[in-house]
Scaffold this motif. Structure first.
Motif, PDB file in Angstrom:
ATOM      1  N   PHE A 126     126.214 -13.110 -14.996  1.00  0.00           N
ATOM      2  CA  PHE A 126     126.658 -14.485 -15.159  1.00  0.00           C
ATOM      3  C   PHE A 126     128.088 -14.717 -14.670  1.00  0.00           C
ATOM      4  CE2 PHE A 126     124.172 -13.478 -19.182  1.00  0.00           C
ATOM      5  CZ  PHE A 126     122.943 -13.752 -18.589  1.00  0.00           C
ATOM      6  N   ARG A 127     128.822 -13.645 -14.417  1.00  0.00           N
ATOM      7  CA  ARG A 127     130.229 -13.796 -14.052  1.00  0.00           C
ATOM      8  C   ARG A 127     130.371 -14.272 -12.614  1.00  0.00           C
ATOM      9  NH1 ARG A 127     131.342  -8.058 -16.353  1.00  0.00           N
ATOM     10  NH2 ARG A 127     131.235  -8.443 -18.606  1.00  0.00           N
ATOM     11  N   THR A 128     131.150 -15.309 -12.438  1.00  0.00           N
ATOM     12  CA  THR A 128     131.365 -15.858 -11.101  1.00  0.00           C
ATOM     13  C   THR A 128     132.830 -16.191 -10.906  1.00  0.00           C
ATOM     14  OG1 THR A 128     130.872 -17.719  -9.621  1.00  0.00           O
ATOM     15  CG2 THR A 128     130.734 -18.153 -11.975  1.00  0.00           C
ATOM     16  N   ALA A 129     133.289 -16.065  -9.676  1.00  0.00           N
ATOM     17  CA  ALA A 129     134.681 -16.384  -9.361  1.00  0.00           C
ATOM     18  C   ALA A 129     134.941 -17.876  -9.393  1.00  0.00           C
ATOM     19  CB  ALA A 129     135.044 -15.812  -7.987  1.00  0.00           C
ATOM     20  N   SER A 130     133.891 -18.683  -9.223  1.00  0.00           N
ATOM     21  CA  SER A 130     134.056 -20.135  -9.236  1.00  0.00           C
ATOM     22  C   SER A 130     132.747 -20.789  -9.674  1.00  0.00           C
ATOM     23  CB  SER A 130     134.476 -20.656  -7.860  1.00  0.00           C
ATOM     24  OG  SER A 130     134.553 -22.069  -7.858  1.00  0.00           O
ATOM     25  N   LEU A 131     132.680 -21.180 -10.936  1.00  0.00           N
ATOM     26  CA  LEU A 131     131.483 -21.839 -11.442  1.00  0.00           C
ATOM     27  C   LEU A 131     131.252 -23.168 -10.729  1.00  0.00           C
ATOM     28  CD1 LEU A 131     129.153 -21.950 -13.465  1.00  0.00           C
ATOM     29  CD2 LEU A 131     130.736 -22.988 -15.110  1.00  0.00           C
ATOM     30  N   LYS A 132     132.341 -23.875 -10.439  1.00  0.00           N
ATOM     31  CA  LYS A 132     132.219 -25.173  -9.772  1.00  0.00           C
ATOM     32  C   LYS A 132     131.542 -25.028  -8.407  1.00  0.00           C
ATOM     33  CE  LYS A 132     135.761 -27.881  -9.961  1.00  0.00           C
ATOM     34  NZ  LYS A 132     137.103 -28.489  -9.718  1.00  0.00           N
ATOM     35  N   VAL A 133     131.972 -24.048  -7.615  1.00  0.00           N
ATOM     36  CA  VAL A 133     131.383 -23.855  -6.290  1.00  0.00           C
ATOM     37  C   VAL A 133     129.922 -23.411  -6.411  1.00  0.00           C
ATOM     38  CG1 VAL A 133     131.503 -22.535  -4.139  1.00  0.00           C
ATOM     39  CG2 VAL A 133     133.597 -23.367  -5.205  1.00  0.00           C
ATOM     40  N   GLN A 134     129.626 -22.554  -7.380  1.00  0.00           N
ATOM     41  CA  GLN A 134     128.245 -22.096  -7.545  1.00  0.00           C
ATOM     42  C   GLN A 134     127.324 -23.244  -7.934  1.00  0.00           C
ATOM     43  OE1 GLN A 134     126.878 -19.576  -6.543  1.00  0.00           O
ATOM     44  NE2 GLN A 134     128.311 -17.871  -6.530  1.00  0.00           N
ATOM     45  N   VAL A 135     127.796 -24.137  -8.797  1.00  0.00           N
ATOM     46  CA  VAL A 135     126.980 -25.291  -9.184  1.00  0.00           C
ATOM     47  C   VAL A 135     126.786 -26.226  -7.989  1.00  0.00           C
ATOM     48  CG1 VAL A 135     126.924 -27.373 -10.622  1.00  0.00           C
ATOM     49  CG2 VAL A 135     127.607 -25.181 -11.622  1.00  0.00           C
ATOM     50  N   LEU A 136     127.846 -26.452  -7.225  1.00  0.00           N
ATOM     51  CA  LEU A 136     127.731 -27.306  -6.038  1.00  0.00           C
ATOM     52  C   LEU A 136     126.797 -26.669  -5.017  1.00  0.00           C
ATOM     53  CD1 LEU A 136     128.641 -29.804  -4.492  1.00  0.00           C
ATOM     54  CD2 LEU A 136     130.621 -28.504  -3.674  1.00  0.00           C
ATOM     55  N   ARG A 137     126.921 -25.375  -4.838  1.00  0.00           N
ATOM     56  CA  ARG A 137     126.045 -24.648  -3.915  1.00  0.00           C
ATOM     57  C   ARG A 137     124.585 -24.780  -4.349  1.00  0.00           C
ATOM     58  NH1 ARG A 137     124.295 -19.563  -4.587  1.00  0.00           N
ATOM     59  NH2 ARG A 137     123.528 -18.421  -2.755  1.00  0.00           N
ATOM     60  N   ALA A 138     124.325 -24.620  -5.632  1.00  0.00           N
ATOM     61  CA  ALA A 138     122.963 -24.763  -6.150  1.00  0.00           C
ATOM     62  C   ALA A 138     122.434 -26.177  -5.941  1.00  0.00           C
ATOM     63  CB  ALA A 138     122.924 -24.396  -7.633  1.00  0.00           C
ATOM     64  N   ALA A 139     123.320 -27.179  -6.109  1.00  0.00           N
ATOM     65  CA  ALA A 139     122.912 -28.570  -5.904  1.00  0.00           C
ATOM     66  C   ALA A 139     122.519 -28.825  -4.458  1.00  0.00           C
ATOM     67  CB  ALA A 139     124.040 -29.509  -6.328  1.00  0.00           C
ATOM     68  N   MET A 140     123.239 -28.214  -3.523  1.00  0.00           N
ATOM     69  CA  MET A 140     122.914 -28.388  -2.110  1.00  0.00           C
ATOM     70  C   MET A 140     121.546 -27.786  -1.789  1.00  0.00           C
ATOM     71  SD  MET A 140     125.360 -30.137  -0.754  1.00  0.00           S
ATOM     72  CE  MET A 140     125.407 -30.969  -2.364  1.00  0.00           C
ATOM     73  N   LEU A 141     121.271 -26.594  -2.319  1.00  0.00           N
ATOM     74  CA  LEU A 141     119.975 -25.974  -2.058  1.00  0.00           C
ATOM     75  C   LEU A 141     118.858 -26.760  -2.731  1.00  0.00           C
ATOM     76  CD1 LEU A 141     118.446 -23.731  -0.681  1.00  0.00           C
ATOM     77  CD2 LEU A 141     118.795 -22.301  -2.713  1.00  0.00           C
ATOM     78  N   LEU A 142     119.112 -27.274  -3.928  1.00  0.00           N
ATOM     79  CA  LEU A 142     118.111 -28.091  -4.608  1.00  0.00           C
ATOM     80  C   LEU A 142     117.810 -29.346  -3.788  1.00  0.00           C
ATOM     81  CD1 LEU A 142     116.325 -28.825  -6.996  1.00  0.00           C
ATOM     82  CD2 LEU A 142     118.373 -29.711  -8.166  1.00  0.00           C
TER      83      LEU A 142
END
Length: 304
Positions: free
Chosen positions: A71-87
């Motif tokens: 679950f550890r990430t260097a940037s939760l914001k970027v990971q959520v945005l990245r997931a939104a783009m793929l979705l």
């Protein structure tokens, strides 16, 4: 990791083989999604299936080995945005395949490198020379030939394919930014969990179950193909560099054509034969220029 004792040529051949297998899996995702759509399964449910199954497999394999580090990430914001783009890319693509042959959606998907090249200027501060701008323009001429706007053959779902390519381009650029900061397992986990949380309230009410064996198969393979495809693609990059694998991604159009023709009875038309080579040639030219300039090579068909 590739075995140290294997000759470089042998490792590259294995990497190419794994990459081709991943493109076959990506074709399986679109084919399963189209089958489910034609069987009357709601689009939001199909997208939810793709991600909840992917999440289950990712967590089941990686949680025992990684524990909470998954679950550890260097940037939760970027990971959520990245997931939104793929979705966004998956949703647009899964709706489009309901109305268009897989050959058309697949050919338009190959515009992703064109969008990545254009978006790398504002997002990554890269410089794009006039040759690549011309290649981008020529590529979109190929898209116009395929979709033929203004004619009776034009379907608005083609615009969803272009939107999917834009979302995919943003997803790839964000992935490039996070590649050296988070593990592949962590990135896959956030893709799955974000989409599952967002879609569950929309997909679960009024759930529709498959009514025949073939649809039950597609029900499970839409997520299974996604997980296997991304895993094969990741492993392939351990045996061969992206610069070697990138041109082989265009083989997927053959897989898409075969599925469209054999499974759904939709053979390619003459306009696809005219437009798709232009799109592919534009993407290959950009690949050659980026390779010459020693820039990161753009994958083509990994986003589903």
């Amino acid at each position: 990791m590739p075995p140290a004792f294997a000759p470089p040529e042998e490792r590259r051949l294995l990497g190419i083989g794994l990459a081709l297998a991943s493109y076959l899996m990506f074709t399986g995702i679109d084919s399963s999604a189209k089958w489910l759509g034609l069987a009357g399964i709601p689009a939001v449910q199909v997208v939810f299936l793709r991600y909840v199954l992917h999440l289950g497999i990712t967590a089941g394999i990686n949680l025992p080995a990684m524990g909470t580090s998954l679950f550890r990430t260097a940037s939760l914001k970027v990971q959520v945005l990245r997931a939104a783009m793929l979705l966004g890319a998956t949703t647009c693509n899964f709706v489009a395949v309901r109305y268009l042959p897989l050959t058309v959606t697949g050919a338009i998907a190959f515009t992703m490198p064109l969008f990545i090249c254009a978006l790398s200027v504002p997002m990554l501060g890269e410089t794009v020379g006039w040759r690549r701008w011309v290649a981008i323009a020529v590529g979109f001429v190929g898209v116009l030939i395929i979709v033929r706007p203004g004619t009776e053959a034009f379907h608005p779902a083609a615009l969803l394919c272009l939107a999917a390519a834009v979302f995919s381009a943003f997803y790839f650029l964000l992935t490039r930014r996070m590649a050296a900061r988070d593990s592949a397992a962590t990135q896959q986990f956030y893709v799955g969990i974000c989409a599952t949380v967002v879609l569950a309230p929309l997909a679960l009410p009024g759930w529709t179950w498959p009514s025949d064996p073939a649809t039950w198969v597609a029900f499970f393979t839409v997520g299974l193909f996604g997980f296997i495809g991304h895993q094969l693609s990741t492993v392939a990059l351990g045996y061969a560099p992206a610069s070697v694998l990138a041109p082989f991604s265009y083989v997927q159009i053959l897989f898409m054509a075969a599925s469209s023709w054999l499974v759904f009875g939709q053979p390619p038309d003459i306009w696809l034969y005219l437009g798709a080579p232009i799109v592919i040639a534009s993407g290959l030219y950009i690949w050659l220029r980026e390779r010459k300039l020693a820039k990161p090579v753009t994958p083509v068909a990994e986003v589903r």
